[in-house]
Design a protein around this motif. Sequence first.
Motif, PDB file in Angstrom:
ATOM      1  N   SER A 138       0.824  -1.207   0.000  1.00 20.40           N
ATOM      2  CA  SER A 138       0.000   0.000   0.000  1.00 20.40           C
ATOM      3  C   SER A 138       0.858   1.258   0.000  1.00 20.40           C
ATOM      4  O   SER A 138       2.032   1.247   0.375  1.00 20.40           O
ATOM      5  N   ASP A 139       0.264   2.362  -0.436  1.00 20.42           N
ATOM      6  CA  ASP A 139       0.976   3.642  -0.470  1.00 20.42           C
ATOM      7  C   ASP A 139       1.467   4.059   0.909  1.00 20.42           C
ATOM      8  O   ASP A 139       2.504   4.703   1.027  1.00 20.42           O
ATOM      9  N   ARG A 182       5.022   2.670   1.622  1.00 20.25           N
ATOM     10  CA  ARG A 182       6.126   2.951   0.703  1.00 20.25           C
ATOM     11  C   ARG A 182       7.160   3.839   1.357  1.00 20.25           C
ATOM     12  O   ARG A 182       6.846   4.738   2.118  1.00 20.25           O
TER      13      ARG A 182
END
Length: 82
Positions: free
Chosen positions: A48-49, A52
Motif C-alpha cells: 500500500s501507499d 512505501r
Amino acid sequence: MKRIVIGIMPQEKIRERMLAIARGTYKPKPGEPKIWFTSMKSLAEVLSDDNRCSPLSMNHSLNRSSVSRRLPGESPAISHVL
C-alpha cells in the motif's frame, strides 16, 4: 530493477515448509518464492501507499549500533534491520 518472486500460502503450510527446510527434508528449487504471504490482503497491505519508502529514507541506512542508540537500554536481540 530486480524481479522478486513471492508466494501466497496458508500460514500453517508456510510453517511446515520452513520446518522441512530447517530439518533438511526439503530443499527449495531455484525460482521458488523466498517471500511468503498468507493472503492477497496481507500482500496488498505491504504494498500500500502508506507503507512505501521515500527515496530520501532509502538513502538513510541503519546499522545495529544506530538502532541500539535509538532504543532504551541494550538490544542484543537485533541482528539486522530490513
